[in-house]
Write a protein that holds these residues in place. Sequence first.
Motif, mmCIF file in Angstrom:
data_model
loop_
_atom_site.group_PDB
_atom_site.id
_atom_site.type_symbol
_atom_site.label_atom_id
_atom_site.label_comp_id
_atom_site.label_asym_id
_atom_site.label_seq_id
_atom_site.Cartn_x
_atom_site.Cartn_y
_atom_site.Cartn_z
ATOM 1 N N ILE A 343 -13.829 -22.999 37.493
ATOM 2 C CA ILE A 343 -12.835 -21.908 37.541
ATOM 3 C C ILE A 343 -11.466 -22.494 37.864
ATOM 4 C CG2 ILE A 343 -12.185 -19.730 38.630
ATOM 5 C CD1 ILE A 343 -15.131 -19.312 39.287
ATOM 6 N N PHE A 344 -10.537 -22.251 36.948
ATOM 7 C CA PHE A 344 -9.166 -22.750 37.085
ATOM 8 C C PHE A 344 -8.226 -21.563 37.280
ATOM 9 C CE2 PHE A 344 -5.058 -23.469 35.053
ATOM 10 C CZ PHE A 344 -4.645 -24.653 35.633
ATOM 11 N N GLN A 345 -7.426 -21.622 38.346
ATOM 12 C CA GLN A 345 -6.429 -20.581 38.565
ATOM 13 C C GLN A 345 -5.139 -21.218 39.035
ATOM 14 O OE1 GLN A 345 -7.334 -17.505 41.470
ATOM 15 N NE2 GLN A 345 -5.816 -16.133 40.587
ATOM 16 N N SER A 346 -4.078 -20.943 38.315
ATOM 17 C CA SER A 346 -2.769 -21.463 38.707
ATOM 18 C C SER A 346 -2.157 -20.535 39.750
ATOM 19 C CB SER A 346 -1.859 -21.564 37.477
ATOM 20 O OG SER A 346 -1.728 -20.285 36.872
ATOM 21 N N GLY A 347 -1.040 -20.982 40.314
ATOM 22 C CA GLY A 347 -0.361 -20.160 41.319
ATOM 23 C C GLY A 347 -0.910 -20.398 42.712
ATOM 24 N N ALA A 348 -0.260 -19.816 43.693
ATOM 25 C CA ALA A 348 -0.611 -20.059 45.089
ATOM 26 C C ALA A 348 -1.801 -19.224 45.551
ATOM 27 C CB ALA A 348 0.596 -19.767 45.979
ATOM 28 N N ASP A 349 -1.985 -18.042 45.002
ATOM 29 C CA ASP A 349 -3.049 -17.140 45.460
ATOM 30 C C ASP A 349 -4.328 -17.421 44.674
ATOM 31 O OD1 ASP A 349 -4.645 -15.157 46.386
ATOM 32 O OD2 ASP A 349 -3.402 -13.482 45.699
ATOM 33 N N GLU A 397 -4.586 -10.754 38.285
ATOM 34 C CA GLU A 397 -5.752 -9.917 38.025
ATOM 35 C C GLU A 397 -5.561 -9.016 36.819
ATOM 36 O OE1 GLU A 397 -8.818 -7.056 40.536
ATOM 37 O OE2 GLU A 397 -7.514 -8.486 41.535
ATOM 38 N N ASP A 398 -4.299 -8.658 36.519
ATOM 39 C CA ASP A 398 -4.049 -7.768 35.381
ATOM 40 C C ASP A 398 -3.881 -8.523 34.065
ATOM 41 O OD1 ASP A 398 -1.667 -8.986 35.933
ATOM 42 O OD2 ASP A 398 -0.463 -7.146 35.973
ATOM 43 N N GLU A 399 -3.995 -9.853 34.111
ATOM 44 C CA GLU A 399 -3.802 -10.651 32.899
ATOM 45 C C GLU A 399 -5.113 -11.005 32.196
ATOM 46 O OE1 GLU A 399 0.335 -13.045 33.952
ATOM 47 O OE2 GLU A 399 -1.608 -13.982 34.390
ATOM 48 N N GLY A 400 -6.235 -10.696 32.810
ATOM 49 C CA GLY A 400 -7.517 -10.998 32.187
ATOM 50 C C GLY A 400 -7.964 -12.419 32.443
ATOM 51 N N VAL A 401 -9.069 -12.759 31.788
ATOM 52 C CA VAL A 401 -9.712 -14.050 31.985
ATOM 53 C C VAL A 401 -9.928 -14.700 30.628
ATOM 54 C CG1 VAL A 401 -11.774 -15.222 32.848
ATOM 55 C CG2 VAL A 401 -10.901 -13.212 34.049
ATOM 56 N N ARG A 402 -9.606 -15.970 30.539
ATOM 57 C CA ARG A 402 -9.915 -16.727 29.328
ATOM 58 C C ARG A 402 -11.077 -17.662 29.634
ATOM 59 N NH1 ARG A 402 -6.744 -21.452 26.319
ATOM 60 N NH2 ARG A 402 -7.766 -21.357 24.286
ATOM 61 N N GLY A 411 -12.594 -20.389 22.670
ATOM 62 C CA GLY A 411 -12.297 -19.534 23.805
ATOM 63 C C GLY A 411 -12.471 -18.069 23.473
ATOM 64 N N LEU A 412 -12.670 -17.269 24.485
ATOM 65 C CA LEU A 412 -12.719 -15.816 24.326
ATOM 66 C C LEU A 412 -12.059 -15.178 25.535
ATOM 67 C CD1 LEU A 412 -15.190 -14.481 26.296
ATOM 68 C CD2 LEU A 412 -16.565 -15.789 24.683
ATOM 69 N N GLN A 413 -11.679 -13.928 25.347
ATOM 70 C CA GLN A 413 -10.969 -13.191 26.388
ATOM 71 C C GLN A 413 -11.890 -12.155 26.999
ATOM 72 O OE1 GLN A 413 -7.929 -14.455 26.632
ATOM 73 N NE2 GLN A 413 -7.204 -13.287 28.410
ATOM 74 N N ALA A 414 -11.796 -11.981 28.306
ATOM 75 C CA ALA A 414 -12.574 -10.953 28.993
ATOM 76 C C ALA A 414 -11.703 -10.322 30.060
ATOM 77 C CB ALA A 414 -13.829 -11.561 29.619
ATOM 78 N N SER A 415 -12.088 -9.123 30.477
ATOM 79 C CA SER A 415 -11.325 -8.448 31.532
ATOM 80 C C SER A 415 -11.882 -8.848 32.888
ATOM 81 C CB SER A 415 -11.397 -6.935 31.368
ATOM 82 O OG SER A 415 -12.686 -6.455 31.725
ATOM 83 N N VAL A 416 -10.994 -8.895 33.845
ATOM 84 C CA VAL A 416 -11.416 -9.210 35.202
ATOM 85 C C VAL A 416 -12.401 -8.163 35.703
ATOM 86 C CG1 VAL A 416 -10.627 -9.435 37.595
ATOM 87 C CG2 VAL A 416 -9.308 -10.476 35.733
ATOM 88 N N GLN A 417 -12.161 -6.902 35.351
ATOM 89 C CA GLN A 417 -13.023 -5.816 35.827
ATOM 90 C C GLN A 417 -14.462 -5.984 35.324
ATOM 91 O OE1 GLN A 417 -9.946 -5.375 34.522
ATOM 92 N NE2 GLN A 417 -8.981 -4.955 36.524
ATOM 93 N N ASP A 418 -14.612 -6.364 34.041
ATOM 94 C CA ASP A 418 -15.963 -6.561 33.502
ATOM 95 C C ASP A 418 -16.699 -7.674 34.250
ATOM 96 O OD1 ASP A 418 -15.615 -4.555 31.686
ATOM 97 O OD2 ASP A 418 -15.165 -5.879 29.990
#
Length: 429
Positions: A343-349, A397-402, A411-418
């Motif tokens: 799991i890769f997440q940019s930014g401080a949070d 969180e509102d940008e989704g997940v790749r 690659g495919l796109q998915a929603s964080v909520q799903d």
Amino acid sequence: MPSATPEAMLPRGVKDFLPIKAAKIEYLKHGLLDVFAQWGFRPVLPPSLEYFHVLEKGLGAGLRERTFRFDDRQGGQLVAIPPDITPQVARIVATRMREFPLPLRLCYAGRVLRHAEQQTGKDREILQAGVELIGLESPEADAEMIAMAVEGLKAVGASEFTVDIGQVEFFRGVMNGLSLPGELAREVETAIGHKDNSGLRALLAEAPISDQAREEISALPRLFGGREVLDRASAAVRNDRSRRALDNLARVLDILAVYGVEAHITLDLGEIRGLDYHTGLIFQGFLPGLGRAVCSGGRYDGLTARYGFPAPATGFAFNVLNLLFALDAELEERTRRSTDVLIFQSGADKALAQRLARLLRAAGFSAARDIYPRGLEDTLEYARKMGFRYVMTLGREDEGVRIIRVADGVGLQASVQDILAGDFAFLTD
């Protein structure tokens, strides 16, 4: 001055095992322990340090000389690192389990340490996985050990192998009563063990023994093959002790036929290794291309008595490192394991990435956070090298997940909520 190689930083005869080899060793060990459990054997865990004067009661001369020993600064006594686990189990049974009902079916997996001649390049550290069956004196118990060894070899992926069976009582019956000088007796044993027919004939030519005894001893190196060896051996020997040993072997072979493992069995009545240790049937397992045994064992009825508890016993142990050497290529596919998600997440949070990692693990998937500070391309390269199946990249969180499949970059796109709701369908391909 050049730096030392990694191997030079370790004593001779011991090794580091990096993840790929370590995974294969764990696969072998757990595969064997699973077989032992299926046969009703329960684990024991002996210590890695014993008082030498206690341990040596269960060691033959050969193992005693190969035992690492040193003074214990705390107790002032000589202590030793066990060179074999069977004597430890014998001590445990005799001193801690003598009130338990017989038979006892015990198994183990652990490391032992043995001195080795420096020029041989042999391992000094040995990983054993084995069983001990205490309290049964019967051909069925001996056959059970051999059938388990065959089943264990099959369970870890061996397809072509042989189990060579000998009977030390047969050899002792032939040698019993001969007045050979000590040095000549040792040379005769060595020639028999090496199947050196001409050397054996030369040794026996001037030996002060009868023609019948000379004929019996000369036959030993040739008594190798299938069940027909029993008939040849019976015709070659006349002493009662050897004949009783042949009767024991015949009954064991009958039981092995019921188990359906006779195709892997050969008889070798010139096999005399283990004379210090064993009292009856002995056996060794061999795989093609490896000149040393991957497992060995047999009957040792006098061992627990050395610790004050006479009981018949039989057992065997796998040399797991020999198995690894013989099956290395075959184990590649069986032990290849990828981590599911990086799991890769940019930014401080990073809270969202941490929540998703926890949810994935709770659902039974393996997940790691790429905590190391780097860009996405470097993360993908790391994932390829370290065996991850997917890289999950997160923004807000509102940008989704790749989700990127590492094998082909798709690659495919998915929603964080799903995903937060437990939709991990992308991991099932």
